[in-house]
Write a protein that holds these residues in place. Structure first.
Motif, PDB file in Angstrom:
ATOM      1  N   ALA A  61      31.148   3.102 -27.961  1.00 53.30           N
ATOM      2  CA  ALA A  61      30.761   2.503 -26.684  1.00 53.30           C
ATOM      3  C   ALA A  61      31.446   3.218 -25.532  1.00 53.30           C
ATOM      4  O   ALA A  61      32.458   3.905 -25.707  1.00 53.30           O
ATOM      5  CB  ALA A  61      31.117   1.021 -26.668  1.00 53.30           C
ATOM      6  N   SER A  62      30.915   3.030 -24.342  1.00 53.73           N
ATOM      7  CA  SER A  62      31.516   3.600 -23.140  1.00 53.73           C
ATOM      8  C   SER A  62      32.290   2.520 -22.384  1.00 53.73           C
ATOM      9  O   SER A  62      32.097   1.318 -22.600  1.00 53.73           O
ATOM     10  CB  SER A  62      30.434   4.168 -22.223  1.00 53.73           C
ATOM     11  OG  SER A  62      29.623   3.108 -21.711  1.00 53.73           O
ATOM     12  N   GLU A 119      31.783   1.813 -19.380  1.00 52.86           N
ATOM     13  CA  GLU A 119      30.739   1.102 -18.631  1.00 52.86           C
ATOM     14  C   GLU A 119      30.146  -0.033 -19.454  1.00 52.86           C
ATOM     15  O   GLU A 119      29.861  -1.109 -18.917  1.00 52.86           O
ATOM     16  CB  GLU A 119      29.638   2.092 -18.227  1.00 52.86           C
ATOM     17  CG  GLU A 119      28.491   1.460 -17.462  1.00 52.86           C
ATOM     18  CD  GLU A 119      27.366   2.428 -17.176  1.00 52.86           C
ATOM     19  OE1 GLU A 119      26.547   2.116 -16.300  1.00 52.86           O
ATOM     20  OE2 GLU A 119      27.302   3.494 -17.829  1.00 52.86           O
ATOM     21  N   ASP A 120      29.958   0.186 -20.755  1.00 51.07           N
ATOM     22  CA  ASP A 120      29.441  -0.876 -21.620  1.00 51.07           C
ATOM     23  C   ASP A 120      30.375  -2.081 -21.608  1.00 51.07           C
ATOM     24  O   ASP A 120      29.930  -3.229 -21.457  1.00 51.07           O
ATOM     25  CB  ASP A 120      29.300  -0.378 -23.066  1.00 51.07           C
ATOM     26  CG  ASP A 120      28.225   0.678 -23.245  1.00 51.07           C
ATOM     27  OD1 ASP A 120      27.248   0.673 -22.475  1.00 51.07           O
ATOM     28  OD2 ASP A 120      28.367   1.502 -24.169  1.00 51.07           O
ATOM     29  N   LEU A 174      30.361  -4.379 -18.554  1.00 50.02           N
ATOM     30  CA  LEU A 174      29.210  -5.261 -18.364  1.00 50.02           C
ATOM     31  C   LEU A 174      29.608  -6.720 -18.538  1.00 50.02           C
ATOM     32  O   LEU A 174      28.975  -7.619 -17.976  1.00 50.02           O
ATOM     33  CB  LEU A 174      28.103  -4.917 -19.377  1.00 50.02           C
ATOM     34  CG  LEU A 174      27.361  -3.606 -19.161  1.00 50.02           C
ATOM     35  CD1 LEU A 174      26.469  -3.307 -20.362  1.00 50.02           C
ATOM     36  CD2 LEU A 174      26.532  -3.658 -17.884  1.00 50.02           C
ATOM     37  N   ARG A 194      29.416  -0.726 -29.743  1.00 47.72           N
ATOM     38  CA  ARG A 194      28.218   0.123 -29.782  1.00 47.72           C
ATOM     39  C   ARG A 194      27.329  -0.211 -30.977  1.00 47.72           C
ATOM     40  O   ARG A 194      26.100  -0.066 -30.913  1.00 47.72           O
ATOM     41  CB  ARG A 194      28.621   1.594 -29.819  1.00 47.72           C
ATOM     42  CG  ARG A 194      27.477   2.534 -29.472  1.00 47.72           C
ATOM     43  CD  ARG A 194      27.026   2.365 -28.011  1.00 47.72           C
ATOM     44  NE  ARG A 194      25.691   2.900 -27.793  1.00 47.72           N
ATOM     45  CZ  ARG A 194      25.098   2.989 -26.614  1.00 47.72           C
ATOM     46  NH1 ARG A 194      25.728   2.565 -25.538  1.00 47.72           N
ATOM     47  NH2 ARG A 194      23.896   3.481 -26.490  1.00 47.72           N
ATOM     48  N   ILE A 203      25.213  -2.989 -29.763  1.00 42.83           N
ATOM     49  CA  ILE A 203      24.207  -2.458 -28.838  1.00 42.83           C
ATOM     50  C   ILE A 203      23.100  -1.738 -29.605  1.00 42.83           C
ATOM     51  O   ILE A 203      21.912  -1.906 -29.303  1.00 42.83           O
ATOM     52  CB  ILE A 203      24.855  -1.519 -27.806  1.00 42.83           C
ATOM     53  CG1 ILE A 203      25.763  -2.311 -26.855  1.00 42.83           C
ATOM     54  CG2 ILE A 203      23.797  -0.751 -27.018  1.00 42.83           C
ATOM     55  CD1 ILE A 203      26.592  -1.454 -25.926  1.00 42.83           C
ATOM     56  N   ILE A 222      27.996  -8.271 -24.865  1.00 43.30           N
ATOM     57  CA  ILE A 222      27.798  -6.942 -24.266  1.00 43.30           C
ATOM     58  C   ILE A 222      26.423  -6.401 -24.622  1.00 43.30           C
ATOM     59  O   ILE A 222      25.729  -5.827 -23.776  1.00 43.30           O
ATOM     60  CB  ILE A 222      28.909  -5.975 -24.704  1.00 43.30           C
ATOM     61  CG1 ILE A 222      30.266  -6.434 -24.152  1.00 43.30           C
ATOM     62  CG2 ILE A 222      28.599  -4.554 -24.228  1.00 43.30           C
ATOM     63  CD1 ILE A 222      31.452  -5.683 -24.717  1.00 43.30           C
ATOM     64  N   LYS A 257      23.594  -5.401 -22.004  1.00 45.29           N
ATOM     65  CA  LYS A 257      23.061  -4.028 -22.007  1.00 45.29           C
ATOM     66  C   LYS A 257      21.537  -4.048 -21.958  1.00 45.29           C
ATOM     67  O   LYS A 257      20.918  -3.279 -21.205  1.00 45.29           O
ATOM     68  CB  LYS A 257      23.544  -3.288 -23.250  1.00 45.29           C
ATOM     69  CG  LYS A 257      23.176  -1.815 -23.290  1.00 45.29           C
ATOM     70  CD  LYS A 257      24.013  -1.002 -22.326  1.00 45.29           C
ATOM     71  CE  LYS A 257      23.821   0.488 -22.536  1.00 45.29           C
ATOM     72  NZ  LYS A 257      24.695   1.298 -21.630  1.00 45.29           N
ATOM     73  N   ARG A 309      20.613  -4.886 -18.447  1.00 47.58           N
ATOM     74  CA  ARG A 309      20.880  -3.779 -17.534  1.00 47.58           C
ATOM     75  C   ARG A 309      19.823  -2.678 -17.674  1.00 47.58           C
ATOM     76  O   ARG A 309      19.429  -2.046 -16.682  1.00 47.58           O
ATOM     77  CB  ARG A 309      22.275  -3.212 -17.806  1.00 47.58           C
ATOM     78  CG  ARG A 309      22.655  -2.010 -16.954  1.00 47.58           C
ATOM     79  CD  ARG A 309      22.706  -2.332 -15.463  1.00 47.58           C
ATOM     80  NE  ARG A 309      23.646  -3.392 -15.153  1.00 47.58           N
ATOM     81  CZ  ARG A 309      24.929  -3.204 -14.888  1.00 47.58           C
ATOM     82  NH1 ARG A 309      25.434  -1.978 -14.898  1.00 47.58           N
ATOM     83  NH2 ARG A 309      25.712  -4.222 -14.593  1.00 47.58           N
TER      84      ARG A 309
END
Length: 240
Positions: free
Chosen positions: A42-43, A45-46, A49, A73, A76, A114, A118, A121
């Protein structure tokens, strides 16, 4: 039906029951006939959120940070796969006790929350239903969405209550916090293995009826390795 998993989830990253050796092996050994796909990391930014920067920086200071980022991630990836077919994220650490600025109960980042954010977003969904059948109430998930009319969180009281919840809400995807610690031979001493198949079937039925089948599940609790894999497989049998 795809299983999101990385061999890195075998890592024993702490002394808590969710990180115990043999736990993920018990699940993977039961699911060998399914297609496995690996997540990326994951980043930042993730994470942001849902979580505050302060919380992100705190987890970043811990030894388990990288595995926690991979778990996010994984959730996600399962969420994105759900637009093509159902998916189950066999990941750890779990997440439903992670609030935006705090966490407890073996959780660090809220994987399901998250993943839902995502999808929002990215413009893939507006509304989501989150079904949590873990023994414990997902206070972190509830806290995350307490002021969000577009995301409805539900903690299962009994199997039939899932139908009642999904009947009365609107959603573009169903996300599942899949905890298996209610089992007769786990902490909760409540459910039979067959009950997990029924839970999966109910969620599948409502997903197909109300959101074109979009559904994904993410591992939360479940601590008796002797039955955990069988319970996960039973759920997936109904869910797929």
């Amino acid at each position: 039906m795809k299983i999101v998993f990385s061999p890195k989830f075998y890592e024993v990253y702490s002394s808590d029951p969710a990180a115990a050796p043999g736990r993920m092996e018990a699940i993977v050994n039961e699911l060998k006939d399914y297609e496995f796909v690996e997540p990326e990391r994951a980043s930042e930014e993730d994470i942001l959120l849902v979580h505050t920067r302060r919380h992100y920086e705190w987890v970043k200071s811990l030894k388990l940070f990288e595995i926690a980022m991979l778990a996010v991630r994984g959730a996600i990836k399962a969420a994105l796969i759900s637009f093509e077919e159902p998916a189950f994220a066999a990941i750890r650490p779990p997440g439903h006790h992670a609030s935006p600025d705090s966490c407890w109960g073996f959780c660090y980042f809220n994987n399901v929350a998250i993943a839902v954010r995502k999808l929002q977003r990215l413009g893939k969904i507006r509304k989501a239903a989150i079904v949590d059948f873990d023994l414990h109430f997902g206070d972190g998930t509830a806290n995350t969405f307490e002021n969000d009319e577009d995301v409805k969180y539900f903690h299962m009281k009994d199997v039939e209550s899932i139908s009642e919840f999904l009947e009365r809400v609107d959603f573009d995807v169903i996300a599942v916090s899949a905890g298996f610690d209610r089992h007769k031979e786990d902490w909760g001493n409540q459910l039979e293995t067959e009950d997990y198949t029924e839970i999966g079937k109910i969620i599948k039925e409502y997903a197909e009826e109300k959101c074109e089948g979009r559904r994904f599940a993410v591992l939360e609790g479940g601590y008796n390795h002797k039955v955990l894999g069988k319970n996960v497989r039973a759920f997936i049998k109904g869910f797929e």
